[in-house]
Design a protein around this motif. Structure first.
Motif, PDB file in Angstrom:
ATOM      1  N   MET A 245       0.838  -1.174   0.000  1.00 13.91           N
ATOM      2  CA  MET A 245       0.000   0.000   0.000  1.00 13.91           C
ATOM      3  C   MET A 245       0.890   1.246   0.000  1.00 13.91           C
ATOM      4  N   LYS A 246       0.567   2.192  -0.852  1.00 14.67           N
ATOM      5  CA  LYS A 246       1.352   3.417  -0.976  1.00 14.67           C
ATOM      6  C   LYS A 246       1.117   4.331   0.206  1.00 14.67           C
ATOM      7  N   ARG A 247       2.197   4.869   0.735  1.00 15.27           N
ATOM      8  CA  ARG A 247       2.119   5.816   1.841  1.00 15.27           C
ATOM      9  C   ARG A 247       2.276   7.236   1.300  1.00 15.27           C
ATOM     10  N   ASP A 248       1.642   8.184   1.965  1.00 10.14           N
ATOM     11  CA  ASP A 248       1.803   9.589   1.621  1.00 10.14           C
ATOM     12  C   ASP A 248       3.012  10.113   2.390  1.00 10.14           C
ATOM     13  N   SER A 249       4.089  10.390   1.695  1.00 13.11           N
ATOM     14  CA  SER A 249       5.331  10.816   2.349  1.00 13.11           C
ATOM     15  C   SER A 249       5.578  12.313   2.191  1.00 13.11           C
ATOM     16  N   ARG A 250       4.557  13.074   1.803  1.00 14.33           N
ATOM     17  CA  ARG A 250       4.764  14.506   1.566  1.00 14.33           C
ATOM     18  C   ARG A 250       5.190  15.258   2.821  1.00 14.33           C
ATOM     19  N   LEU A 251       4.637  14.912   3.986  1.00 14.94           N
ATOM     20  CA  LEU A 251       5.033  15.621   5.207  1.00 14.94           C
ATOM     21  C   LEU A 251       6.517  15.404   5.476  1.00 14.94           C
ATOM     22  N   SER A 252       6.963  14.187   5.371  1.00 15.42           N
ATOM     23  CA  SER A 252       8.376  13.885   5.564  1.00 15.42           C
ATOM     24  C   SER A 252       9.237  14.641   4.564  1.00 15.42           C
ATOM     25  N   ALA A 253       8.814  14.667   3.304  1.00 17.90           N
ATOM     26  CA  ALA A 253       9.569  15.377   2.263  1.00 17.90           C
ATOM     27  C   ALA A 253       9.611  16.876   2.536  1.00 17.90           C
ATOM     28  N   VAL A 254       8.480  17.437   2.952  1.00 14.44           N
ATOM     29  CA  VAL A 254       8.425  18.871   3.247  1.00 14.44           C
ATOM     30  C   VAL A 254       9.355  19.214   4.408  1.00 14.44           C
ATOM     31  N   LEU A 255       9.345  18.398   5.436  1.00 12.65           N
ATOM     32  CA  LEU A 255      10.233  18.638   6.578  1.00 12.65           C
ATOM     33  C   LEU A 255      11.691  18.588   6.134  1.00 12.65           C
ATOM     34  N   HIS A 256      12.010  17.610   5.326  1.00 14.77           N
ATOM     35  CA  HIS A 256      13.359  17.458   4.780  1.00 14.77           C
ATOM     36  C   HIS A 256      13.753  18.718   4.005  1.00 14.77           C
ATOM     37  N   ALA A 257      12.866  19.155   3.110  1.00 17.33           N
ATOM     38  CA  ALA A 257      13.145  20.336   2.289  1.00 17.33           C
ATOM     39  C   ALA A 257      13.308  21.590   3.140  1.00 17.33           C
ATOM     40  N   LEU A 258      12.420  21.789   4.092  1.00 15.86           N
ATOM     41  CA  LEU A 258      12.480  22.992   4.921  1.00 15.86           C
ATOM     42  C   LEU A 258      13.751  23.041   5.761  1.00 15.86           C
ATOM     43  N   LEU A 259      14.197  21.905   6.249  1.00 11.14           N
ATOM     44  CA  LEU A 259      15.439  21.889   7.021  1.00 11.14           C
ATOM     45  C   LEU A 259      16.652  22.172   6.129  1.00 11.14           C
ATOM     46  N   HIS A 260      16.630  21.663   4.891  1.00  8.59           N
ATOM     47  CA  HIS A 260      17.694  22.010   3.947  1.00  8.59           C
ATOM     48  C   HIS A 260      17.673  23.509   3.668  1.00  8.59           C
ATOM     49  N   MET A 261      16.479  24.074   3.463  1.00  7.44           N
ATOM     50  CA  MET A 261      16.364  25.497   3.187  1.00  7.44           C
ATOM     51  C   MET A 261      16.882  26.319   4.365  1.00  7.44           C
ATOM     52  N   ASN A 262      16.542  25.913   5.559  1.00  2.00           N
ATOM     53  CA  ASN A 262      16.996  26.623   6.749  1.00  2.00           C
ATOM     54  C   ASN A 262      18.515  26.566   6.868  1.00  2.00           C
ATOM     55  N   GLU A 263      19.076  25.412   6.625  1.00  2.00           N
ATOM     56  CA  GLU A 263      20.521  25.228   6.727  1.00  2.00           C
ATOM     57  C   GLU A 263      21.261  26.014   5.639  1.00  2.00           C
ATOM     58  N   HIS A 264      20.662  26.058   4.466  1.00  4.27           N
ATOM     59  CA  HIS A 264      21.289  26.732   3.326  1.00  4.27           C
ATOM     60  C   HIS A 264      21.409  28.239   3.573  1.00  4.27           C
ATOM     61  N   GLY A 265      20.410  28.817   4.214  1.00  2.86           N
ATOM     62  CA  GLY A 265      20.469  30.232   4.578  1.00  2.86           C
ATOM     63  C   GLY A 265      20.219  31.203   3.437  1.00  2.86           C
ATOM     64  N   ALA A 266      19.914  30.718   2.267  1.00  2.00           N
ATOM     65  CA  ALA A 266      19.610  31.549   1.105  1.00  2.00           C
ATOM     66  C   ALA A 266      18.529  30.835   0.311  1.00  2.00           C
ATOM     67  N   PRO A 267      17.846  31.559  -0.581  1.00  2.00           N
ATOM     68  CA  PRO A 267      16.812  30.883  -1.381  1.00  2.00           C
ATOM     69  C   PRO A 267      17.372  29.678  -2.125  1.00  2.00           C
ATOM     70  N   MET A 268      16.548  28.640  -2.219  1.00  2.00           N
ATOM     71  CA  MET A 268      16.942  27.426  -2.951  1.00  2.00           C
ATOM     72  C   MET A 268      15.985  27.206  -4.110  1.00  2.00           C
ATOM     73  N   THR A 269      16.532  26.872  -5.255  1.00  2.00           N
ATOM     74  CA  THR A 269      15.701  26.620  -6.434  1.00  2.00           C
ATOM     75  C   THR A 269      14.957  25.298  -6.281  1.00  2.00           C
ATOM     76  N   SER A 270      13.915  25.149  -7.062  1.00  2.00           N
ATOM     77  CA  SER A 270      13.171  23.888  -7.087  1.00  2.00           C
ATOM     78  C   SER A 270      14.080  22.751  -7.529  1.00  2.00           C
ATOM     79  N   GLU A 271      14.998  23.044  -8.428  1.00  2.00           N
ATOM     80  CA  GLU A 271      15.926  22.031  -8.915  1.00  2.00           C
ATOM     81  C   GLU A 271      16.855  21.554  -7.796  1.00  2.00           C
ATOM     82  N   ALA A 272      17.377  22.506  -7.018  1.00  2.00           N
ATOM     83  CA  ALA A 272      18.273  22.128  -5.909  1.00  2.00           C
ATOM     84  C   ALA A 272      17.515  21.327  -4.853  1.00  2.00           C
ATOM     85  N   LEU A 273      16.294  21.748  -4.534  1.00  4.12           N
ATOM     86  CA  LEU A 273      15.499  21.006  -3.554  1.00  4.12           C
ATOM     87  C   LEU A 273      15.139  19.621  -4.086  1.00  4.12           C
ATOM     88  N   ALA A 274      14.836  19.534  -5.367  1.00  7.90           N
ATOM     89  CA  ALA A 274      14.503  18.242  -5.964  1.00  7.90           C
ATOM     90  C   ALA A 274      15.691  17.291  -5.870  1.00  7.90           C
TER      91      ALA A 274
END
Length: 141
Positions: free
Chosen positions: A1-30
């Protein structure tokens, strides 16, 4: 059964963005998430509608967090994503004619409601700042 992993992915992305300290492109986040930039843009669009991130155009543009990490709970993020189902289990038939199945559904529905309530309370008590602090502790190791 497929799980919805969007919350986990969003948390991952937001922490990368916070650590990066500057805007991140969709490509870099992907690249960080191992997904497609279109998926990132679609998901970040939901967070933008919730007032949590903003997009900047131009050469040094990208997505950035505009909310205070300590004020953003996991529950807010779950809600921003459209409140996907928390559990991958459910009743066999939502409107059964059989009284046995009605009794089973009543018991399961009660258990699901209690479990969901408890999980959402826990989500409310965890902030992005808490996750960022956990990442910082692990980074020092």
């Amino acid at each position: 059964m497929k799980r919805d992993s969007r919350l986990s992915a969003v948390l991952h992305a937001l922490l990368h963005m916070n650590e990066h300290g500057a805007p991140m492109t969709s490509e870099a986040l992907a690249q960080c998430l191992g997904t497609n930039p279109v998926v990132v843009r679609r998901t970040m669009g939901l967070l933008r509608e919730a007032g949590l991130v903003a997009a900047e155009r131009g050469h040094s543009g990208g997505w950035r967090i505009v909310a205070d990490l300590s004020s953003v709970s996991l529950r807010q993020l779950h809600e921003a994503l459209g409140e996907p189902a928390l559990f991958a289990i459910g009743n066999r038939n939502e409107h059964p004619q059989c009284r046995v199945e009605q009794a089973v559904n009543a018991a399961l529905d009660d258990a699901f409601e209690q479990a969901e309530s408890l999980l959402l309370q826990k989500f409310e008590s965890i902030s992005l700042a808490d996750l960022a602090a956990g990442f910082a502790r692990r980074r020092k190791c």
